[in-house]
Scaffold this motif. Structure first.
Motif, PDB file in Angstrom:
ATOM      1  N   SER A   1     -62.284 -36.258  -3.263  1.00  0.00           N
ATOM      2  CA  SER A   1     -61.868 -37.435  -2.479  1.00  0.00           C
ATOM      3  C   SER A   1     -62.772 -38.647  -2.651  1.00  0.00           C
ATOM      4  CB  SER A   1     -61.782 -37.061  -1.000  1.00  0.00           C
ATOM      5  OG  SER A   1     -60.850 -36.020  -0.828  1.00  0.00           O
ATOM      6  N   GLY A   2     -63.901 -38.486  -3.299  1.00  0.00           N
ATOM      7  CA  GLY A   2     -64.780 -39.625  -3.552  1.00  0.00           C
ATOM      8  C   GLY A   2     -65.981 -39.689  -2.633  1.00  0.00           C
ATOM      9  N   PRO A   3     -66.867 -40.630  -2.922  1.00  0.00           N
ATOM     10  CA  PRO A   3     -68.108 -40.735  -2.160  1.00  0.00           C
ATOM     11  C   PRO A   3     -67.856 -41.056  -0.690  1.00  0.00           C
ATOM     12  CG  PRO A   3     -67.872 -42.588  -3.671  1.00  0.00           C
ATOM     13  CD  PRO A   3     -66.765 -41.640  -3.964  1.00  0.00           C
ATOM     14  N   GLY A   4     -68.691 -40.464   0.146  1.00  0.00           N
ATOM     15  CA  GLY A   4     -68.604 -40.703   1.583  1.00  0.00           C
ATOM     16  C   GLY A   4     -67.530 -39.906   2.290  1.00  0.00           C
ATOM     17  N   THR A   5     -66.950 -38.901   1.603  1.00  0.00           N
ATOM     18  CA  THR A   5     -65.893 -38.099   2.214  1.00  0.00           C
ATOM     19  C   THR A   5     -66.327 -36.646   2.377  1.00  0.00           C
ATOM     20  OG1 THR A   5     -64.860 -37.552   0.100  1.00  0.00           O
ATOM     21  CG2 THR A   5     -64.094 -39.567   1.211  1.00  0.00           C
ATOM     22  N   ARG A   6     -65.647 -35.968   3.284  1.00  0.00           N
ATOM     23  CA  ARG A   6     -65.918 -34.549   3.549  1.00  0.00           C
ATOM     24  C   ARG A   6     -64.605 -33.781   3.477  1.00  0.00           C
ATOM     25  NH1 ARG A   6     -70.078 -32.171   6.084  1.00  0.00           N
ATOM     26  NH2 ARG A   6     -70.783 -34.152   6.946  1.00  0.00           N
ATOM     27  N   VAL A   7     -64.647 -32.603   2.874  1.00  0.00           N
ATOM     28  CA  VAL A   7     -63.524 -31.679   2.912  1.00  0.00           C
ATOM     29  C   VAL A   7     -63.996 -30.403   3.597  1.00  0.00           C
ATOM     30  CG1 VAL A   7     -62.359 -32.615   0.873  1.00  0.00           C
ATOM     31  CG2 VAL A   7     -63.974 -30.745   0.604  1.00  0.00           C
ATOM     32  N   ILE A   8     -63.060 -29.727   4.258  1.00  0.00           N
ATOM     33  CA  ILE A   8     -63.376 -28.534   5.036  1.00  0.00           C
ATOM     34  C   ILE A   8     -62.454 -27.411   4.590  1.00  0.00           C
ATOM     35  CG2 ILE A   8     -63.530 -27.570   7.367  1.00  0.00           C
ATOM     36  CD1 ILE A   8     -63.727 -30.568   8.303  1.00  0.00           C
ATOM     37  N   SER A   9     -63.017 -26.241   4.417  1.00  0.00           N
ATOM     38  CA  SER A   9     -62.226 -25.090   3.994  1.00  0.00           C
ATOM     39  C   SER A   9     -61.299 -24.634   5.115  1.00  0.00           C
ATOM     40  CB  SER A   9     -63.151 -23.923   3.621  1.00  0.00           C
ATOM     41  OG  SER A   9     -63.735 -23.355   4.787  1.00  0.00           O
ATOM     42  N   GLY A  10     -60.346 -23.806   4.739  1.00  0.00           N
ATOM     43  CA  GLY A  10     -59.562 -23.102   5.733  1.00  0.00           C
ATOM     44  C   GLY A  10     -60.430 -22.025   6.362  1.00  0.00           C
ATOM     45  N   ASP A  11     -59.948 -21.462   7.446  1.00  0.00           N
ATOM     46  CA  ASP A  11     -60.694 -20.420   8.139  1.00  0.00           C
ATOM     47  C   ASP A  11     -60.509 -19.086   7.431  1.00  0.00           C
ATOM     48  OD1 ASP A  11     -62.348 -19.367  10.042  1.00  0.00           O
ATOM     49  OD2 ASP A  11     -60.896 -19.451  11.673  1.00  0.00           O
ATOM     50  N   GLY A  12     -61.507 -18.239   7.512  1.00  0.00           N
ATOM     51  CA  GLY A  12     -61.445 -16.913   6.912  1.00  0.00           C
ATOM     52  C   GLY A  12     -62.570 -16.076   7.462  1.00  0.00           C
ATOM     53  N   SER A  13     -62.895 -15.005   6.767  1.00  0.00           N
ATOM     54  CA  SER A  13     -64.020 -14.189   7.222  1.00  0.00           C
ATOM     55  C   SER A  13     -65.309 -14.991   7.047  1.00  0.00           C
ATOM     56  CB  SER A  13     -64.072 -12.871   6.452  1.00  0.00           C
ATOM     57  OG  SER A  13     -64.362 -13.073   5.086  1.00  0.00           O
TER      58      SER A  13
END
Length: 111
Positions: free
Chosen positions: A75-87
């Protein structure tokens, strides 16, 4: 009997609950954080680099400890991505992808 039950209930309420404490590592300009948002099954990747290359977290989960997973941030600089939930995440590292040369990665850490 009621006094004992009330005392046990009050003690149970007074005990603090434990929450997952996040740990962050940085490789290049990319930071991975786990657990994310207090959820032991989530990890995040923040791209703090302005080099035009994506960032990633490589990680292992408790229920599939032999499978390395990768969470990309395109997504480019200054962005955050979050995983789906799991173990629960059991170990992870952060990497700044470098096209044409080796990635800049942190060491592996446990949350």
């Amino acid at each position: 009997m009621k006094v004992v039950a009330v005392a046990l209930l009050a003690t149970g309420i007074a005990l603090p609950t434990t929450t997952a404490v996040a740990r962050s590592v940085t490789g290049g300009g990319v930071t991975a954080t786990a657990p994310y948002g207090g959820d032991t099954g989530k990890i995040s990747v923040y791209d703090g680099s302005n080099d035009g290359d994506p960032g990633k977290a490589e990680y292992y989960r408790h229920d599939s400890a032999g499978t390395k997973r990768t969470l990309w941030n395109h997504s480019g600089p200054g962005t955050r991505v979050i995983s789906g939930d799991g173990s629960a995440i059991i170990k992870f590292k952060a990497c700044d992808e470098n096209d044409g040369s080796g990635d800049d990665c942190s060491g592996w850490v446990a949350p």
